[in-house]
Design an enzyme around this catalytic site. Structure first.
Site, PDB file in Angstrom:
ATOM      1  CG  ASN A 149       2.872   3.444   1.990  1.00 47.61           C
ATOM      2  OD1 ASN A 149       2.973   4.354   2.815  1.00 47.61           O
ATOM      3  ND2 ASN A 149       1.753   2.758   1.816  1.00 47.61           N
ATOM      4  CE  LYS A 194       1.927  -0.047   4.071  1.00 49.02           C
ATOM      5  NZ  LYS A 194       1.278  -1.342   4.027  1.00 49.02           N
ATOM      6  CG  HIS A 232      -2.391   2.039   0.889  1.00 47.31           C
ATOM      7  ND1 HIS A 232      -2.789   1.156   1.863  1.00 47.31           N
ATOM      8  CD2 HIS A 232      -1.216   1.585   0.404  1.00 47.31           C
ATOM      9  CE1 HIS A 232      -1.870   0.189   1.951  1.00 47.31           C
ATOM     10  NE2 HIS A 232      -0.907   0.439   1.085  1.00 47.31           N
ATOM     11  CD  GLU A 264      -2.022  -0.375   5.055  1.00 39.66           C
ATOM     12  OE1 GLU A 264      -1.449   0.706   5.212  1.00 39.66           O
ATOM     13  OE2 GLU A 264      -1.409  -1.437   4.802  1.00 39.66           O
ATOM     14  CD  GLU A 286      -0.093  -1.277  -2.659  1.00 37.27           C
ATOM     15  OE1 GLU A 286       1.127  -1.358  -2.521  1.00 37.27           O
ATOM     16  OE2 GLU A 286      -0.837  -0.728  -1.829  1.00 37.27           O
ATOM     17  N   GLY A 322       1.602  -6.755   3.568  1.00 39.46           N
ATOM     18  CA  GLY A 322       2.099  -6.961   4.929  1.00 39.46           C
ATOM     19  C   GLY A 322       1.898  -8.383   5.445  1.00 39.46           C
ATOM     20  CB  SER A 361       4.599  -9.456   0.623  1.00 41.73           C
ATOM     21  OG  SER A 361       3.728  -9.321   1.738  1.00 41.73           O
TER      22      SER A 361
HETATM   23  P1  PGA Z   1       4.000  -4.324   2.089  1.00 40.85           P
HETATM   24  O1  PGA Z   1       3.041  -3.091   1.805  1.00 40.85           O
HETATM   25  O2  PGA Z   1       5.155  -4.208   1.107  1.00 40.85           O
HETATM   26  O3  PGA Z   1       4.438  -4.190   3.518  1.00 40.85           O
HETATM   27  O4  PGA Z   1       3.207  -5.570   1.833  1.00 40.85           O
HETATM   28  C1  PGA Z   1       2.774  -2.632   0.512  1.00 40.85           C
HETATM   29  C2  PGA Z   1       1.841  -1.448   0.572  1.00 40.85           C
HETATM   30  O5  PGA Z   1       0.902  -1.460   1.373  1.00 40.85           O
HETATM   31  O6  PGA Z   1       2.023  -0.455  -0.165  1.00 40.85           O
END
Ligand code: PGA
Length: 256
Positions: A9, A11, A98, A100, A170, A176, A216
């Site tokens: 992803n 983003k 997601h 976010e 997630e 992140g 992560s």
């Molecule tokens: P990340 O994000 O691997 O940077 O933690 C995962 C995601 O949001 O899909």
């Protein structure tokens, strides 16, 4: 046998040139040996999807997804992108819900449910994300939160629909942040979701749904996560922007 998948992803990252360079980089390293039976998906910003699909036209290993779609088919929604638009670019899937999107854009489970319908109606797979906040984890009620997201998000779908729905667990506190759920924590949630799927649908359907872990996930922790019985792959944010790291995670999935 359910599909093993590693999805990246991207983003809101990469300029157009950086995105195309990343695609070229992946094309050059993702061979049959690296990929094996693993399904690889990349999710560039929607603005670049058309060019990315075109540059992958002869590539057998990399599928392409979008990061979001609108819950309506079309209409007066300035700035939005619909599932029929995405489908017309010959992509394969859409990430939906997601954290976010939920956190910064107020996306509800009900909106996610409508978006999943949009994806399926347009013959695209949906990658439906669920996960708890740190507070919810610490309160001990995280499984209820996750299952409530599953119940409302998947409302109205039948077993056959689940052939085109991938789930992604997630934990928001791991996205992140550099903090990962331990393989045991992730496995427990994945098994809980699969248990719920078997009650909601049936055992066969539950066994066939791919459940990805995200938060992560890096080359260093991917092998341990993927070794768990119910963790079928990863949804990778930060590490998917780096060819070597993303490739190492795919290799970890292929070898697990
Ligand atoms: P990340 O994000 O691997 O940077 O933690 C995962 C995601 O949001 O899909």
């Amino acid at each position: 046998m359910r599909r093993r998948i590693v999805a990246g992803n991207w983003k809101m990252n990469t300029t157009f040139h950086e995105a195309m360079e990343l695609v070229e980089g992946l094309k050059s390293v993702l061979t049959e040996e690296v990929v094996g039976e693993t399904g690889v998906i990349i999710t560039p910003p929607s603005l670049y999807l058309s060019d990315v699909v075109e540059s992958l036209v002869d590539n057998a290993f990399i599928a392409v997804a979008a990061q979001n779609c609108h819950e309506e088919e079309n209409g007066a929604y300035t700035g939005e992108v619909s599932a029929p638009m995405l489908a017309s670019l010959d992509i394969d899937a859409i990430i939906i819900g997601h954290s976010e999107r939920r956190q910064y854009f107020g996306e509800t489970n009900e909106a996610c449910n409508a978006k999943i319908s949009q994806a399926l109606n347009n013959e695209l797979a949906a990658i439906y994300c669920v996960g708890e906040t740190l507070e919810e984890r610490q309160s001990g009620k995280f499984m209820e939160v996750i299952l409530a997201q599953c119940i409302a998000g998947l409302e109205g779908f039948i077993s056959e629909d689940m052939d085109n729905i991938i789930l992604a667990y997630e934990p928001i506190w791991a996205i992140g942040t550099g903090e990962t759920a331990s393989p045991e924590q992730a496995q427990d949630v994945h098994a809980g979701i699969r248990g719920w799927l078997s009650e909601r649908f049936d055992t066969e359907t539950a066994d066939n749904v791919t459940i990805l872990y995200g938060g992560s996930c890096k080359p260093g922790n991917a092998p341990e996560l993927f070794a768990k019985a119910d963790i079928d792959g990863g949804l990778i944010g930060g590490a998917s922007l780096n060819v070597a790291d993303f490739t190492a995670i795919i290799e970890a999935r292929t070898k697990a």
